[in-house]
Enzyme design. Structure first.
Site, PDB file in Angstrom:
ATOM      1  N   ARG A  15       0.845  -1.211   0.000  1.00  0.00           N
ATOM      2  CA  ARG A  15       0.000   0.000   0.000  1.00  0.00           C
ATOM      3  C   ARG A  15       0.880   1.261   0.000  1.00  0.00           C
ATOM      4  O   ARG A  15       0.983   1.956  -0.999  1.00  0.00           O
ATOM      5  CB  ARG A  15      -0.958  -0.036   1.201  1.00  0.00           C
ATOM      6  CG  ARG A  15      -2.101   0.974   1.126  1.00  0.00           C
ATOM      7  CD  ARG A  15      -1.703   2.386   1.547  1.00  0.00           C
ATOM      8  NE  ARG A  15      -1.107   2.454   2.876  1.00  0.00           N
ATOM      9  CZ  ARG A  15      -0.516   3.542   3.355  1.00  0.00           C
ATOM     10  NH1 ARG A  15      -0.424   4.650   2.631  1.00  0.00           N
ATOM     11  NH2 ARG A  15       0.051   3.528   4.552  1.00  0.00           N
ATOM     12  N   ASP A  16       1.537   1.521   1.120  1.00  0.00           N
ATOM     13  CA  ASP A  16       2.343   2.743   1.217  1.00  0.00           C
ATOM     14  C   ASP A  16       3.403   2.746   0.121  1.00  0.00           C
ATOM     15  O   ASP A  16       3.682   3.778  -0.505  1.00  0.00           O
ATOM     16  CB  ASP A  16       3.001   2.803   2.603  1.00  0.00           C
ATOM     17  CG  ASP A  16       3.427   4.198   3.000  1.00  0.00           C
ATOM     18  OD1 ASP A  16       3.868   4.947   2.122  1.00  0.00           O
ATOM     19  OD2 ASP A  16       3.324   4.533   4.187  1.00  0.00           O
ATOM     20  N   HIS A 207       5.462   4.075  12.617  1.00  0.00           N
ATOM     21  CA  HIS A 207       5.464   3.961  11.151  1.00  0.00           C
ATOM     22  C   HIS A 207       6.395   5.067  10.648  1.00  0.00           C
ATOM     23  O   HIS A 207       5.980   6.206  10.465  1.00  0.00           O
ATOM     24  CB  HIS A 207       4.015   4.173  10.661  1.00  0.00           C
ATOM     25  CG  HIS A 207       3.833   4.310   9.193  1.00  0.00           C
ATOM     26  ND1 HIS A 207       3.126   3.385   8.442  1.00  0.00           N
ATOM     27  CD2 HIS A 207       4.197   5.272   8.310  1.00  0.00           C
ATOM     28  CE1 HIS A 207       3.071   3.774   7.177  1.00  0.00           C
ATOM     29  NE2 HIS A 207       3.718   4.925   7.071  1.00  0.00           N
ATOM     30  N   HIS A 209       9.068   6.750   8.072  1.00  0.00           N
ATOM     31  CA  HIS A 209       9.716   6.830   6.763  1.00  0.00           C
ATOM     32  C   HIS A 209      11.190   7.162   6.990  1.00  0.00           C
ATOM     33  O   HIS A 209      11.565   7.699   8.034  1.00  0.00           O
ATOM     34  CB  HIS A 209       9.004   7.880   5.893  1.00  0.00           C
ATOM     35  CG  HIS A 209       7.652   7.396   5.423  1.00  0.00           C
ATOM     36  ND1 HIS A 209       7.437   6.970   4.135  1.00  0.00           N
ATOM     37  CD2 HIS A 209       6.478   7.230   6.067  1.00  0.00           C
ATOM     38  CE1 HIS A 209       6.176   6.578   4.010  1.00  0.00           C
ATOM     39  NE2 HIS A 209       5.560   6.732   5.173  1.00  0.00           N
ATOM     40  N   CYS A 240       4.284   9.269   0.449  1.00  0.00           N
ATOM     41  CA  CYS A 240       2.887   9.709   0.365  1.00  0.00           C
ATOM     42  C   CYS A 240       2.801  10.758  -0.730  1.00  0.00           C
ATOM     43  O   CYS A 240       3.539  11.750  -0.696  1.00  0.00           O
ATOM     44  CB  CYS A 240       2.430  10.285   1.698  1.00  0.00           C
ATOM     45  SG  CYS A 240       0.755  10.947   1.614  1.00  0.00           S
ATOM     46  N   ASN A 249       9.364   4.022   3.439  1.00  0.00           N
ATOM     47  CA  ASN A 249       9.393   3.584   4.840  1.00  0.00           C
ATOM     48  C   ASN A 249      10.704   2.863   5.105  1.00  0.00           C
ATOM     49  O   ASN A 249      11.392   2.437   4.184  1.00  0.00           O
ATOM     50  CB  ASN A 249       8.267   2.582   5.110  1.00  0.00           C
ATOM     51  CG  ASN A 249       6.905   3.196   4.974  1.00  0.00           C
ATOM     52  OD1 ASN A 249       6.423   3.394   3.870  1.00  0.00           O
ATOM     53  ND2 ASN A 249       6.290   3.510   6.086  1.00  0.00           N
TER      54      ASN A 249
END
Ligand code: HMG
Ligand code: MG
Length: 301
Positions: A15-16, A207, A209, A240, A249
């Site tokens: 996803r990310d 979370h 990055h 993002c 990440n």
């Protein structure tokens, strides 16, 4: 200092990671990526998001991906949902859990989900009610916990306040995101300390990055505070589209290597994970950013 003996890894690469790639990734590649992650022992996987396809076209095929995933009762398939429409998509796709997301920065929230922090929480109220009724666990993400891309000041107290609102709504985990990877270990500890006065330490996740190369150091800082819920991304994919300058990440391989070396269980097979990192990186025609993936490339057998 007592370090956790076990860390839950929540894998966000599908996803990310893939939301931030210019190149559209075919459904079958996404499915193979997720299957390889499962084979490596990853038990919680963010498989995509149900957001507006105009805002994030890379995730428009999440329902197709979900439809092709193996049915597994030992793996959690989780998806991002900004509102009821997203929740309905998630349920139709048989997601095991959903993730609601807001930010500690008003400026970022407006750009990312087109509403204020308070408005986002209003949108989550019916999502939480429906999820409770259906017995679907909900986790929360709070962006910009260690800094905002738009220069607005983010205090630990603001992060704690937003985290408490998400926890009070019924989220089982509140993941503090360093969206643009600017945090350093002392700041990480200050923010976790503030959040831990507002919600239980064992529901706090991180979370981070890795834009400034600080993510692994910040995970260690979080670990030293007792945090045992880590988001990470295979091959260090990520970013993002609404956070200028944000890169990937922290790589899951780098986190697992660190945890293995410290004798902390993640249930993940590092070699299989590294092969997965190379699988998706080969698809993009580049090497993983992960030091561990590159170091182990020729030592996999
Ligand atoms: P909006 O334009 O204010 O929404 O966007 P709206 O309610 O006015 O609806 C506009 C259109 O979107 C309508 O369609 C809706 O049906 C549709 P139209 O009538 O124009 O054809 N729509 C949807 N379609 C599919 N799924 C939905 C949905 N909702 C409305 N759920 C909205 C508001 C929240 C929808 C939009 O801003 C959006 O989708 N934003 C998502 C942005 C995003 O996904 N960002 C990346 C993920 S967050 C992240 O990466 C950070 C994280 O990793 C942590 C960190 O690192 O910080 C989690
Ligand atoms: Mg992120």
């Amino acid at each position: 200092m007592t370090l956790p003996s076990r860390v839950r890894i929540f894998e966000v690469g599908a996803r990310d990671g893939l939301q931030n790639e210019k190149q559209m990734v075919p459904v079958d590649i996404k499915v193979e990526l997720i299957e390889r992650l499962i084979d490596a022992g990853v038990g919680a996987i963010e498989t995509g998001s149900f957001v507006s396809p105009k805002w994030v076209p890379q995730m428009a095929d999440t329902a197709d991906v979900m439809a092709k995933l193996p049915v597994r009762d030992d793996v959690i398939y989780s998806v991002l949902t900004p509102n009821m429409k997203g929740y309905e998509g998630a349920m139709a796709a048989k997601a095991d859990e959903v993730e609601i997301f807001t930010a500690a920065s008003e400026l970022f929230n407006k750009r990312n989900i087109n509403c204020s922090i308070a408005e986002s929480i209003e949108r989550f109220t019916p999502v939480m009610a429906a999820a409770k009724e259906a017995g679907i666990p909900v986790r929360a993400s709070v962006s910009c916990a260690l800094g905002s891309p738009f220069g607005d000041e983010i205090t630990p107290a603001t992060v704690a306040d937003v985290a408490a609102k998400m926890y009070d709504m019924g989220c089982y985990e509140v993941s503090l995101a360093d969206t643009i990877g600017v945090g350093t270990p002392r700041r990480t500890k200050e923010v976790i300390e503030a959040v831990a006065t507002a919600i239980p330490l064992d529901v706090i996740g991180v979370h981070f990055h890795d834009t400034y190369g600080q993510a692994l150091a910040n995970y260690l800082a979080a670990l030293e505070m007792g945090v045992a819920r880590f988001d990470s991304s295979v091959a260090g994919l990520g970013g993002c589209p609404y956070a200028p300058g944000a890169t990937g990440n922290v790589a899951t391989e780098d986190v697992v290597y660190m945890l293995d070396g410290m004798g902390i269980d993640s249930s993940i097979d590092l070699k299989k994970l590294v092969r997965t990192a190379w699988f998706i990186s080969d698809f993009f025609g580049r090497a993983p950013v992960s030091s561990v993936a590159r170091a182990l490339k020729n030592k996999l057998d």
